[in-house]
Design a protein around this motif. Sequence first.
Motif, short mmCIF file in Angstrom:
data_model
loop_
_atom_site.label_atom_id
_atom_site.label_comp_id
_atom_site.label_asym_id
_atom_site.label_seq_id
_atom_site.Cartn_x
_atom_site.Cartn_y
_atom_site.Cartn_z
N PRO A 258 -9.25 6.88 -2.47
CA PRO A 258 -8.41 7.64 -3.40
C PRO A 258 -6.97 7.13 -3.47
CG PRO A 258 -8.72 8.90 -1.39
CD PRO A 258 -9.61 7.69 -1.29
N LEU A 259 -6.59 6.27 -2.53
CA LEU A 259 -5.22 5.77 -2.47
C LEU A 259 -5.18 4.25 -2.47
CD1 LEU A 259 -3.77 7.99 0.40
CD2 LEU A 259 -3.57 8.37 -2.06
N PHE A 260 -4.08 3.74 -2.97
CA PHE A 260 -3.77 2.33 -2.85
C PHE A 260 -2.38 2.26 -2.25
CE2 PHE A 260 -2.42 -1.82 -4.77
CZ PHE A 260 -3.33 -2.61 -4.11
N VAL A 261 -2.22 1.51 -1.17
CA VAL A 261 -0.96 1.46 -0.42
C VAL A 261 -0.38 0.06 -0.52
CG1 VAL A 261 0.13 1.80 1.82
CG2 VAL A 261 -1.81 3.24 1.15
N ILE A 262 0.89 -0.02 -0.89
CA ILE A 262 1.56 -1.30 -1.07
C ILE A 262 2.77 -1.38 -0.14
CG2 ILE A 262 2.81 -2.77 -2.71
CD1 ILE A 262 1.27 -1.28 -4.95
N ALA A 263 2.86 -2.48 0.59
CA ALA A 263 4.06 -2.79 1.37
C ALA A 263 4.85 -3.79 0.53
CB ALA A 263 3.69 -3.38 2.72
N ASP A 264 5.97 -3.34 0.01
CA ASP A 264 6.79 -4.17 -0.86
C ASP A 264 8.15 -4.42 -0.23
OD1 ASP A 264 7.97 -1.70 -1.18
OD2 ASP A 264 7.56 -1.54 -3.32
N LYS A 265 9.07 -4.94 -1.02
CA LYS A 265 10.40 -5.25 -0.51
C LYS A 265 11.11 -3.99 0.01
CE LYS A 265 14.70 -7.64 -1.80
NZ LYS A 265 15.06 -7.82 -0.43
N VAL A 266 10.95 -2.88 -0.68
CA VAL A 266 11.56 -1.62 -0.22
C VAL A 266 11.00 -1.26 1.16
CG1 VAL A 266 11.78 0.85 -0.68
CG2 VAL A 266 12.00 -0.78 -2.56
N THR A 267 9.70 -1.42 1.34
CA THR A 267 9.06 -1.13 2.63
C THR A 267 9.66 -2.00 3.72
OG1 THR A 267 7.01 -0.65 1.44
CG2 THR A 267 6.85 -0.97 3.82
N ILE A 268 9.72 -3.28 3.47
CA ILE A 268 10.17 -4.24 4.48
C ILE A 268 11.66 -4.08 4.79
CG2 ILE A 268 10.38 -6.71 5.02
CD1 ILE A 268 7.47 -5.51 4.91
N ASP A 269 12.46 -3.77 3.77
CA ASP A 269 13.90 -3.69 3.95
C ASP A 269 14.39 -2.38 4.58
OD1 ASP A 269 14.17 -6.21 2.90
OD2 ASP A 269 14.89 -5.55 0.94
N SER A 270 13.53 -1.37 4.64
CA SER A 270 13.94 -0.08 5.17
C SER A 270 13.51 0.09 6.63
CB SER A 270 13.32 1.05 4.34
OG SER A 270 13.55 2.30 4.94
#
Length: 94
Positions: free
Chosen positions: A27-39
């Motif tokens: 039911p979910l799709f999870v993305i690690a993006d630049k915001v994820t990495i930078d926080s």
Amino acid sequence: MSRRGPCLSSLTSQQFLALLPDGYKDPLFVIADKVTIDSQEMPFLVIELECKWEMRVIPSELPAIHANLSIGNMDFGEFAESADTDGVFRGFRS
């Protein structure tokens, strides 16, 4: 010679969703993006696939969201309504 995979860093969430294989059942799709990495909190971008809702979620809250959606106990909107003013879900506050 350097070998690199395709660059995905500039894709939008909708473009990521278009890459999902037919029959993807979660039911979910999870993305690690630049915001994820930078926080420091590493808030993942989480997309609920039925309605295409999205919000940021800290890693420790992902299992509870996934479990509740999987068994139909709660819907994504209940979590989204409890996100903090910055749009990140950090759990339910007492």
